[in-house]
Scaffold this motif. Structure first.
Motif, PDB file in Angstrom:
ATOM      1  N   GLN A  18       0.831  -1.202   0.000  1.00 43.92           N
ATOM      2  CA  GLN A  18       0.000   0.000   0.000  1.00 43.92           C
ATOM      3  C   GLN A  18       0.873   1.263   0.000  1.00 43.92           C
ATOM      4  N   LYS A  19       1.982   1.227   0.742  1.00 36.35           N
ATOM      5  CA  LYS A  19       2.888   2.388   0.774  1.00 36.35           C
ATOM      6  C   LYS A  19       3.556   2.582  -0.604  1.00 36.35           C
ATOM      7  N   ALA A  20       3.924   1.454  -1.195  1.00 34.62           N
ATOM      8  CA  ALA A  20       4.561   1.552  -2.514  1.00 34.62           C
ATOM      9  C   ALA A  20       3.591   2.135  -3.536  1.00 34.62           C
ATOM     10  N   PHE A  21       2.366   1.688  -3.534  1.00 33.12           N
ATOM     11  CA  PHE A  21       1.362   2.252  -4.448  1.00 33.12           C
ATOM     12  C   PHE A  21       1.164   3.738  -4.186  1.00 33.12           C
ATOM     13  N   ALA A  22       1.150   4.102  -2.898  1.00 31.82           N
ATOM     14  CA  ALA A  22       0.972   5.520  -2.578  1.00 31.82           C
ATOM     15  C   ALA A  22       2.137   6.360  -3.099  1.00 31.82           C
ATOM     16  N   LEU A  23       3.400   5.842  -2.969  1.00 25.74           N
ATOM     17  CA  LEU A  23       4.565   6.570  -3.456  1.00 25.74           C
ATOM     18  C   LEU A  23       4.554   6.674  -4.982  1.00 25.74           C
ATOM     19  N   LEU A  24       4.152   5.593  -5.646  1.00 26.92           N
ATOM     20  CA  LEU A  24       4.068   5.625  -7.095  1.00 26.92           C
ATOM     21  C   LEU A  24       3.083   6.689  -7.556  1.00 26.92           C
ATOM     22  N   GLU A  25       1.919   6.757  -6.924  1.00 27.26           N
ATOM     23  CA  GLU A  25       0.935   7.769  -7.308  1.00 27.26           C
ATOM     24  C   GLU A  25       1.436   9.173  -7.007  1.00 27.26           C
ATOM     25  N   HIS A  39      10.830  -4.321  -5.869  1.00 25.84           N
ATOM     26  CA  HIS A  39      11.779  -3.706  -6.787  1.00 25.84           C
ATOM     27  C   HIS A  39      11.311  -3.670  -8.248  1.00 25.84           C
ATOM     28  N   GLU A  40      10.216  -4.293  -8.547  1.00 24.27           N
ATOM     29  CA  GLU A  40       9.754  -4.305  -9.933  1.00 24.27           C
ATOM     30  C   GLU A  40       8.356  -3.720 -10.017  1.00 24.27           C
ATOM     31  N   PHE A  41       8.299  -2.517 -10.618  1.00 25.38           N
ATOM     32  CA  PHE A  41       7.033  -1.827 -10.791  1.00 25.38           C
ATOM     33  C   PHE A  41       6.727  -1.706 -12.284  1.00 25.38           C
ATOM     34  N   ALA A  42       5.438  -1.589 -12.581  1.00 25.56           N
ATOM     35  CA  ALA A  42       5.043  -1.455 -13.991  1.00 25.56           C
ATOM     36  C   ALA A  42       3.880  -0.468 -14.073  1.00 25.56           C
ATOM     37  N   TYR A  43       3.825   0.138 -15.253  1.00 27.61           N
ATOM     38  CA  TYR A  43       2.718   1.045 -15.539  1.00 27.61           C
ATOM     39  C   TYR A  43       1.719   0.282 -16.390  1.00 27.61           C
ATOM     40  N   VAL A  44       0.456   0.384 -16.055  1.00 25.80           N
ATOM     41  CA  VAL A  44      -0.592  -0.348 -16.760  1.00 25.80           C
ATOM     42  C   VAL A  44      -1.514   0.672 -17.422  1.00 25.80           C
ATOM     43  N   GLY A  45      -1.524   0.636 -18.729  1.00 27.61           N
ATOM     44  CA  GLY A  45      -2.420   1.495 -19.470  1.00 27.61           C
ATOM     45  C   GLY A  45      -3.693   0.772 -19.831  1.00 27.61           C
ATOM     46  N   GLU A  46      -4.423   1.335 -20.759  1.00 26.82           N
ATOM     47  CA  GLU A  46      -5.690   0.726 -21.145  1.00 26.82           C
ATOM     48  C   GLU A  46      -5.481  -0.603 -21.858  1.00 26.82           C
ATOM     49  N   ALA A  47      -4.376  -0.723 -22.548  1.00 33.60           N
ATOM     50  CA  ALA A  47      -4.136  -1.939 -23.323  1.00 33.60           C
ATOM     51  C   ALA A  47      -3.391  -2.991 -22.517  1.00 33.60           C
ATOM     52  N   GLY A  48      -2.862  -2.637 -21.365  1.00 33.97           N
ATOM     53  CA  GLY A  48      -2.107  -3.584 -20.544  1.00 33.97           C
ATOM     54  C   GLY A  48      -0.850  -2.941 -20.016  1.00 33.97           C
ATOM     55  N   ILE A  49       0.156  -3.773 -19.674  1.00 29.17           N
ATOM     56  CA  ILE A  49       1.407  -3.274 -19.122  1.00 29.17           C
ATOM     57  C   ILE A  49       2.207  -2.637 -20.246  1.00 29.17           C
ATOM     58  N   PRO A 106      -7.218   0.757   1.497  1.00 29.95           N
ATOM     59  CA  PRO A 106      -7.681   2.113   1.832  1.00 29.95           C
ATOM     60  C   PRO A 106      -7.799   3.039   0.634  1.00 29.95           C
ATOM     61  N   SER A 107      -7.022   2.765  -0.413  1.00 35.06           N
ATOM     62  CA  SER A 107      -7.060   3.639  -1.595  1.00 35.06           C
ATOM     63  C   SER A 107      -7.877   3.058  -2.736  1.00 35.06           C
ATOM     64  N   GLY A 108      -8.489   1.886  -2.491  1.00 34.00           N
ATOM     65  CA  GLY A 108      -9.298   1.259  -3.520  1.00 34.00           C
ATOM     66  C   GLY A 108      -8.993  -0.223  -3.598  1.00 34.00           C
ATOM     67  N   PRO A 109      -9.712  -0.928  -4.430  1.00 29.59           N
ATOM     68  CA  PRO A 109      -9.490  -2.379  -4.552  1.00 29.59           C
ATOM     69  C   PRO A 109      -8.161  -2.692  -5.230  1.00 29.59           C
ATOM     70  N   ILE A 110      -7.495  -3.721  -4.718  1.00 27.72           N
ATOM     71  CA  ILE A 110      -6.225  -4.175  -5.285  1.00 27.72           C
ATOM     72  C   ILE A 110      -6.493  -5.465  -6.035  1.00 27.72           C
ATOM     73  N   LEU A 156      -3.033  -1.593  -8.465  1.00 25.58           N
ATOM     74  CA  LEU A 156      -3.901  -0.588  -7.865  1.00 25.58           C
ATOM     75  C   LEU A 156      -3.879   0.623  -8.778  1.00 25.58           C
ATOM     76  N   GLY A 157      -5.014   0.946  -9.366  1.00 23.80           N
ATOM     77  CA  GLY A 157      -5.058   2.081 -10.279  1.00 23.80           C
ATOM     78  C   GLY A 157      -4.245   1.817 -11.521  1.00 23.80           C
ATOM     79  N   ARG A 158      -3.250   2.716 -11.851  1.00 24.29           N
ATOM     80  CA  ARG A 158      -2.454   2.584 -13.074  1.00 24.29           C
ATOM     81  C   ARG A 158      -1.099   1.934 -12.839  1.00 24.29           C
ATOM     82  N   PHE A 159      -0.846   1.507 -11.592  1.00 30.18           N
ATOM     83  CA  PHE A 159       0.450   0.895 -11.295  1.00 30.18           C
ATOM     84  C   PHE A 159       0.261  -0.553 -10.856  1.00 30.18           C
ATOM     85  N   ALA A 160       1.311  -1.335 -11.153  1.00 27.94           N
ATOM     86  CA  ALA A 160       1.328  -2.742 -10.756  1.00 27.94           C
ATOM     87  C   ALA A 160       2.667  -3.055 -10.114  1.00 27.94           C
TER      88      ALA A 160
END
Length: 552
Positions: free
Chosen positions: A64-71, A98-108, A133-137, A160-164
């Motif tokens: 949850q902290k990592a998602f918050a920092l990414l946002e 250590h491995e984060f990804a951005y997820v757009g409408e078409a996927g990663i 707390p910030s939405g469904p994961i 969560l949202g646009r990050f994975a």
């Protein structure tokens, strides 16, 4: 009902009841101890479950902290060099992610390690969804990462949202607990469970099971604990009971021993309480009243006429089981409880109710009652006989007094005068036995004397038999009316008939046993002399002679 009460009165049944009470107490104590132990076990199980759950919750918090920092920090153009740099800075934090990804409408579209992908990698529908707390994961478990450039790598994805966040399956390094087994996993909002570690199948077996599962083939304590009611991380635990009992056998044996001791104590207390409650004394004092007092009437026969001129009222008590109890069993209880006057009143009242319903003839019927020596000092004693005194045309009450060393002659005389002044005749009972003596016979102005039955019942030729002659002669010398009780044989009756002057009255089993009121009425009326042949013969032999004045 009488049979049930009789069983309670029985000593053997009381012992059985005490044994059953002790057995019940033993089982109840064991159940209470088991219930307490199970509650303690459930609490301990919940505590251990939370300890097992804590590392998983810490991992969830890092996500949850990592998602918050990414946002917050990855604000540049998605998948641009600056954007990737911003994600890499977060990946360098010491949180194990250590491995984060951005997820757009078409996927990663890009990741920290692979940068911008040649083409977006689509994601199928999530395996499960967890609440946050910030939405469904959204969660994908154990997915092949070859299309992301990691050939031969299996990883899980949390979005969560646009990050994975991509992460390998964590090692099942949760703290072991020796006395329980567990399974942990993810539970989505629909209640579906995704197992992630531990012993498989525990979660499913715990569904619908009671916390204390004693009816299965393997009794156990069971519990399932989640960080949130739905859509969270859950730990299902099971603690088999038999291994716990085997491991703690000294405590088990000590508990059984103490429960047995307590059960023995309970059984003894129950036995004592039941024995007290159903003892003769308790039953008598608890139920003594007008409905439990019974009166029998023993005819007293005029020696000159052979007719029944009087009767002695003898008390019986009806026990709670319907049985009849004789005076020698309950009279000591009456005296010990100091209810003598109350008891005498109950007997007199019952006798008057019954005798007043029968035909008494032209002459009054003399009705004699035994009076306790202690009641002579009671000022209310004359009032006890008030019904008989008021009905003087039909009855004359007679008080039979037994002399006692506790009362001197002067005191006794004053009480005799009190009774006689109230219209109550007085006899000295059991003359020749106990504390009675010739001097008291001379000094007391009583109406008559009843000679103790031991003289009349004595065998011919014995000292007691010869003393009967002397006793009759002594009483006759005082001018008192003589009643001889204990006439058991025809020979003794005929001997008394030969006395000159004759004995006034006789009574005994040879003439008639104590009978109920109906039989007494028939005996007196002459309608049932067949029930007492001796009385019939005696009455016939005396027919035609004049009747003497009774107790004059």
């Amino acid at each position: 009902m009488a049979k049930f009460i009789g069983n309670l009165v029985s000593t053997k049944r009381q012992q059985t009841a005490a044994l059953l009470a002790g057995l019940f107490a033993f089982v109840l104590l064991c159940l209470l101890v088991a219930g307490f132990a199970s509650e303690v076990g459930v609490i301990a199980l919940e505590r251990e479950s939370r300890q097992i759950l804590q590392p998983l919750l810490d991992r969830k918090i890092r996500f949850q902290k990592a998602f918050a920092l990414l946002e917050k920090d990855a604000r540049a153009e998605p998948c641009s060099p600056l954007f990737l740099d911003q994600m890499r800075r977060i990946a360098l934090l010491p949180d194990g992610l250590h491995e984060f990804a951005y997820v757009g409408e078409a996927g990663i579209a890009c990741s920290v390690t692979q940068g911008r992908l040649a083409s977006p990698v689509p994601l199928r529908a999530a395996d499960t969804t967890l609440s946050g707390p910030s939405g469904p994961i959204e969660f994908w478990a154990e997915r092949e990462m070859a299309d992301l450039g990691f050939s031969g790598v299996v990883s899980s994805i949390a979005k969560l949202g646009r990050f994975a966040i991509l992460y390998p399956k964590p090692k099942d390094d949760l703290p072991p607990v020796s006395w329980l087994r567990y399974e942990w996993g993810l539970e989505d909002a629909r209640g579906a469970f995704w197992p992630r570690g531990g012993e498989a199948g525990i979660y499913d077996r715990n569904i619908g099971a009671h916390a204390l599962d004693v009816f299965s083939l393997s009794p156990a304590l069971r519990g399932t604990h989640c960080d949130v009611p739905q859509g969270g991380i859950c730990v299902a635990t099971v603690a088999p009971i038999l291994p716990l009992l085997a491991k703690g056998w000294p405590i088990v044996l000590a508990t059984i021993f103490l429960a047995a001791l307590a059960a023995v104590g309970v059984a003894c207390q129950v036995r004592a309480a039941v024995a007290r409650w159903w003892s003769l004394k308790s039953r008598f004092l608890r139920t003594l009243g007008p409905d439990t007092i019974q009166c029998l009437y023993q005819p007293i026969v005029d020696m000159k006429t052979g007719e029944i001129q009087a009767c002695e009222v003898l008390a019986r008590w009806r026990d709670v089981d319907g049985g009849t109890v004789f005076p020698d069993c309950f009279i000591p209880i009456v005296e010990e409880s100091r209810r003598t006057l109350e008891f005498t009143r109950l007997v007199v009242d019952r006798a008057y109710r019954e005798l007043s319903q029968i035909e008494t003839g032209s002459a009054p019927l003399y009705v004699t009652f035994n009076v306790f020596p202690s009641d002579l000092q009671e000022p209310g004693l004359p009032a006890v006989f008030s019904d008989f005194v008021a009905d003087s045309e039909r009855f004359i009450p007679v008080a039979e007094l037994v002399e006692s060393e506790a009362i001197d002659v002067k005191t006794m005389q004053s009480r005799v005068d009190m009774l006689r002044a109230s219209g109550i005749k007085v006899l000295i009972d059991d003359f020749g036995a106990g504390y009675s003596n010739i001097k008291n016979l001379v000094d007391l102005s009583v109406d008559g004397v009843k000679i103790d039955r031991s003289f009349a019942m004595a065998a011919d030729g014995t000292v007691a038999a010869r003393m009967l002659d002397l006793a009759v002669e002594m009483v006759r010398a005082t001018g008192r009316t003589i009643v001889v009780e204990g006439i058991e044989t025809e020979e003794r009756l005929q001997k008394l008939r030969r006395y000159h002057p004759a004995v006034d009255f006789v009574q005994g089993f040879h003439l008639s046993r104590p009978v109920d009121i109906a039989t007494f009425e028939r005996l007196r009326a002459g309608a049932e002399r067949s029930s007492s042949p001796s009385l019939a013969r005696f009455s016939k032999s005396m027919a035609g002679e004049a009747k003497a004045e009774a107790f004059a």
